[in-house]
Structure formats: structure tokens, C-alpha cells
Design an enzyme around this catalytic site. Structure first.
Site, PDB file in Angstrom:
ATOM      1  N   SER A 194     -52.413  14.759  12.463  1.00  0.00           N
ATOM      2  CA  SER A 194     -52.851  15.905  11.660  1.00  0.00           C
ATOM      3  C   SER A 194     -53.428  16.978  12.575  1.00  0.00           C
ATOM      4  O   SER A 194     -54.211  16.662  13.483  1.00  0.00           O
ATOM      5  CB  SER A 194     -53.905  15.408  10.658  1.00  0.00           C
ATOM      6  N   THR A 225     -39.709  25.018   3.174  1.00  0.00           N
ATOM      7  CA  THR A 225     -39.838  25.896   4.338  1.00  0.00           C
ATOM      8  C   THR A 225     -41.026  25.459   5.184  1.00  0.00           C
ATOM      9  O   THR A 225     -42.120  25.242   4.662  1.00  0.00           O
ATOM     10  CB  THR A 225     -40.021  27.360   3.870  1.00  0.00           C
ATOM     11  N   GLN A 249     -56.947  10.067  13.716  1.00  0.00           N
ATOM     12  CA  GLN A 249     -58.236  10.159  14.410  1.00  0.00           C
ATOM     13  C   GLN A 249     -58.112   9.969  15.918  1.00  0.00           C
ATOM     14  O   GLN A 249     -59.001  10.371  16.665  1.00  0.00           O
ATOM     15  CB  GLN A 249     -59.209   9.112  13.838  1.00  0.00           C
ATOM     16  N   ASN A 306     -61.480   6.332  10.519  1.00  0.00           N
ATOM     17  CA  ASN A 306     -62.065   7.657  10.300  1.00  0.00           C
ATOM     18  C   ASN A 306     -63.541   7.622   9.956  1.00  0.00           C
ATOM     19  O   ASN A 306     -64.220   8.635  10.052  1.00  0.00           O
ATOM     20  CB  ASN A 306     -61.303   8.414   9.205  1.00  0.00           C
ATOM     21  N   HIS A 356     -55.546  19.563  12.057  1.00  0.00           N
ATOM     22  CA  HIS A 356     -56.923  20.071  11.994  1.00  0.00           C
ATOM     23  C   HIS A 356     -57.943  19.146  12.654  1.00  0.00           C
ATOM     24  O   HIS A 356     -59.072  19.556  12.919  1.00  0.00           O
ATOM     25  CB  HIS A 356     -57.325  20.417  10.554  1.00  0.00           C
ATOM     26  N   GLY A 387     -51.825  15.025   7.375  1.00  0.00           N
ATOM     27  CA  GLY A 387     -51.776  13.580   7.567  1.00  0.00           C
ATOM     28  C   GLY A 387     -51.493  12.841   6.269  1.00  0.00           C
ATOM     29  O   GLY A 387     -50.750  11.849   6.243  1.00  0.00           O
ATOM     30  N   THR A 388     -52.050  13.323   5.173  1.00  0.00           N
ATOM     31  CA  THR A 388     -51.847  12.665   3.882  1.00  0.00           C
ATOM     32  C   THR A 388     -50.362  12.646   3.520  1.00  0.00           C
ATOM     33  O   THR A 388     -49.817  11.608   3.136  1.00  0.00           O
ATOM     34  CB  THR A 388     -52.652  13.404   2.790  1.00  0.00           C
ATOM     35  N   CYS A 440     -63.360  12.352   3.145  1.00  0.00           N
ATOM     36  CA  CYS A 440     -62.242  12.577   2.231  1.00  0.00           C
ATOM     37  C   CYS A 440     -62.554  12.061   0.836  1.00  0.00           C
ATOM     38  O   CYS A 440     -61.888  12.414  -0.114  1.00  0.00           O
ATOM     39  CB  CYS A 440     -60.981  11.908   2.757  1.00  0.00           C
TER      40      CYS A 440
END
Ligand SMILES: Cc1ncc(COP(=O)(O)O)c(C=O)c1O
Length: 363
Positions: A183, A221, A163, A135, A185, A57-58, A303
Site C-alpha cells: 500500500s 482506469t 506494513q 499492523n 500510503h 492494500g484492502t 482501521c
């Protein structure tokens, strides 16, 4: 990670090819990547070419902000409660490119007023960004209303949906967005996997120059196994049971600790998030004690943990620094039930009693 995501990850990880290679092994990897892209695109109701794989996400937020602002000068309007990967990126890019940055504060429940945000958007505005759900508090933001206004004015609109994905109905059109970040995860995929979704017709300069992968928008890649796990997680994640457990936990919390302050309690929130302050306590101390008891909770934003600054989100809601420093954030997952909620509450009550006795000098 969800079992289905682990399985998809393992299947893809043993494919030796690089998806950019022409030979049979490369084509196998390309097929896995394309399949993952198709699943994510279908979910978000966009064509597959709209999906750009990133390292999370970052990076997707950085790609969007840098890619839209490159060569552009004007006003950038974002909310003051954005994740640091939007907030700090916008600050850095605006300082570098001499753009004006306008931050829109939240109300006391953590909601951004759509009218206030729209009023700040004008002909000079080159980018608007508003997260789908916060978040720290889980509070859901009026994204579609801001997006509709941006569309009328032809201003690019970005939504950080990290989120909200998997927990709310998310499509690019429903949110009226030009760009969307997600994201892997957060929904049970592997860490280090994300996407930026780009609406057809919107303008985005490339990022990470190199081999020109991802249609020249993000060289490097691709993480094929990560992408496969992201797609599997999106198909199988189910957070529907979390709200019952979260609501049960908060009802116990209010009964047993009547002075507790639950942030954003009156607003529409994600069903899995609880952010609260225990007056008189230090959130980090509580966190460490709960950690020793086996609970993994956050104080302020996960974070930014390690920093002693009170949460910028709670500050933007007008919470004073002492109460903000007393905050904890608990995220419930599909694996939790009411017994976990009870165990956490018992541990919290015990910890508070011990800390109060220590402070009083009787321990
Ligand atoms: C709202 C939001 N945006 C962006 C991110 C960053 O995502 P990642 O950890 O994949 O870089 C997070 C991470 O917690 C988040 O909650």
C-alpha cells in the site's frame, strides 16, 4: 506524503490522458504508469507485468483472495492476526463458497508458529495467507518458512506486506510468495494506492470486470498520479532512524510506568511500532486525551477504531480483554525525534494522573 511523492503526484496529475487511450495524451499517461510499475517491479525483483495497481492494500487483499478462490473449493489457512481486509474477506468468501477456514493463533509475543501453520496445510488447501509484519504490534512473521512449505506442496501463498514494505528487505522470492500486497500510503505515497504482485505461473481470476485494464486482472482506469507517488515514495522512503526513537520512548515508558505491558517486546518487530497497555486505563480514553494534546495515536487497530471490541490481534496472543482494552499503538515516522518521544511520554503520564484523580473523585 514524502516531498518527492508529492512532486511525482503533481507532475502526473496534470497529464490529461487516460493510459488506455492511443493518442499522445494517453501515451504520456501510459508512460508515467509504466515507469511507476517498473520501479515497483524492480524493487520487488519481479517482471513489470507482475504488478497490478489497485485502490489500496484492502483491494489488493480482496483481489488476491477472491481471485484465487473463485471456482475453488477446499481449505484456506490464514493467521488469526491478519488485517481485517484479509480476515473478514476470507471469512466471507469461505462462507459463500463452502471452504473450510483454518485460523492459526499467535503465541504470547504475537508470533505465528511456522511449524503449526505448515502442519495445517495439506493436499486440500487452496490458499495460505500470512502477513509480513502485524499492523498493531509490528511483530515480524516467519513468512519465508511457510512460503517454502507451500511451494513444496504447490499451494498458492499470499503475503500481506503492507506494513513491511520500505522497512524490511522485501522481494517475492525472499518471502517465497506467489502473491504480495502493498500500500502506497504506508511509505509516504498518496492514500488510495496499492498493488497486488502476482508471481509468474500462479493463477488469478480477474476482479472488477470492465475494460480489462491491468491485463484483465483489475478493470478500471488506473490512478496514474497515485501510482507515480507510490513509486517515488518507494525510492525515497527511509525509516532507518525510527527504531532509535521507538526504543528510547519504550525505555522511558518502562522507567516511568513500571507496570506497562509492551506487546511483542521479546519478538522481532518493525522499528517504528510500539503497542502497549497501561493497566487500569481505557485505551480509547487515553487516545482522546492525547488527541486533545495534539498526538495522533491509535487504540487497537486504527482501521477498526470506533469499534469497542478489544483488538482481535491481542486476543489471539492470549491478552485478556481488560488489558487489551487498555492498549495504545504508537507509530513513529522519519519526521520524529527523541523530543517527540519525551513529549508523548510526558503527556501520557499527565493524562494518567488526571484520569486516576478523576476516578478517585478528587477532581
Ligand atoms: C497489514 C495491513 N494490510 C492491509 C491494510 C489496508 O491497506 P489500505 O489502507 O491501503 O487499504 C492495512 C492498513 O493499515 C494494513 O496495515
Amino acid at each position: 506524503m514524502l516531498p518527492q511523492a508529492i512532486e511525482a503526484w503533481q507532475r502526473a496529475a496534470v497529464v490529461p490522458g487516460n493510459p488506455s487511450s492511443m493518442h499522445w495524451a494517453g501515451r504520456q499517461a501510459r508512460r508515467l504508469l509504466d515507469d511507476a510499475r517498473d520501479v515497483i517491479a524492480q524493487h520487488l525483483e519481479v517482471e513489470s507485468s507482475a504488478v497490478i495497481f489497485t485502490s489500496g492494500g484492502t483491494e489488493a487483499n480482496n483481489l488476491c483472495l477472491a481471485g484465487v478462490l473463485t471456482g475453488n473449493r477446499g481449505k484456506v489457512v490464514i493467521s488469526a492476526i491478519e488485517h481485517p481486509s484479509v480476515l473478514n474477506t476470507a471469512k466471507a468468501l469461505c462462507a459463500h463458497q463452502q471452504c473450510e477456514l483454518v485460523l492459526i493463533a499467535a503465541d504470547t509475543q504475537g508470533v505465528i508458529d511456522a511449524d503449526k501453520m505448515c502442519a495445517a496445510i495439506d493436499a486440500d488447501t487452496v490458499l495460505v495467507s500470512l502477513m509480513l509484519a502485524n499492523n498493531e504490534t509490528g511483530v515480524i512473521q516467519p513468512v519465508a518458512a511457510v512460503g517454502a512449505h507451500c511451494r513444496q506442496l504447490g499451494v498458492p501463498f499470499h503475503v500481506d506486506a503492507v506494513q513491511g514494505l520500505g522497512k524490511l528487505a522485501v522481494t517475492l522470492e525472499a518471502l517465497q510468495a506467489d502473491f504480495l500486497t502493498a500500500s502506497g500510503h504506508k511509505i509516504g505515497g498518496s492514500k488510495g494506492t496499492g498493488v497486488l504482485v502476482q508471481r509468474r505461473g500462479s493463477r488469478l481470476s480477474g476482479w472488477m470486470h470492465g475494460g480489462g485494464q491491468e491485463r484483465k486482472r483489475r478493470s478500471g482506469t488506473e490512478n496514474v498520479a497515485g501510482a507515480a507517488s507510490f513509486a517515488a515514495a518507494l525510492q525515497y522512503c527511509d525509516f532507518s532512524a525510527c527504531q532509535n526513537v521507538r526504543d528510547y520512548f519504550e525505555s522511558l515508558l518502562i522507567t516511568q510506568m513500571p507496570d506497562v505491558v509492551i506487546h511483542g517486546q521479546q519478538a522481532s518487530r518493525l522499528g517504528n511500532t510500539s503497542c502497549f497497555s497501561v493497566p487500569g486505563m481505557d485505551g480509547e480514553t487515553l487516545l482522546m486525551q492525547l488527541d486533545l494534546a495534539g498526538f495522533a495515536v491509535a487504540s487497537g487497530s486504527a482501521c477498526s477504531s470506533g469499534k469497542r471490541e478489544p483488538s482481535h490481534v491481542l486476543r489471539a496472543m492470549g491478552v485478556d480483554d481488560t488489558l487489551a482494552r487498555a492498549s495504545l499503538r504508537v507509530s513513529f515516522g522519519p519526521e520524529h525525534d527523541k523530543n517527540d518521544a519525551e513529549a508523548l511520554l510526558q503527556s501520557l503520564l499527565h493524562t494518567r494522573k488526571v484520569l486516576q484523580r478523576m476516578a478517585a473523585g478528587s477532581l
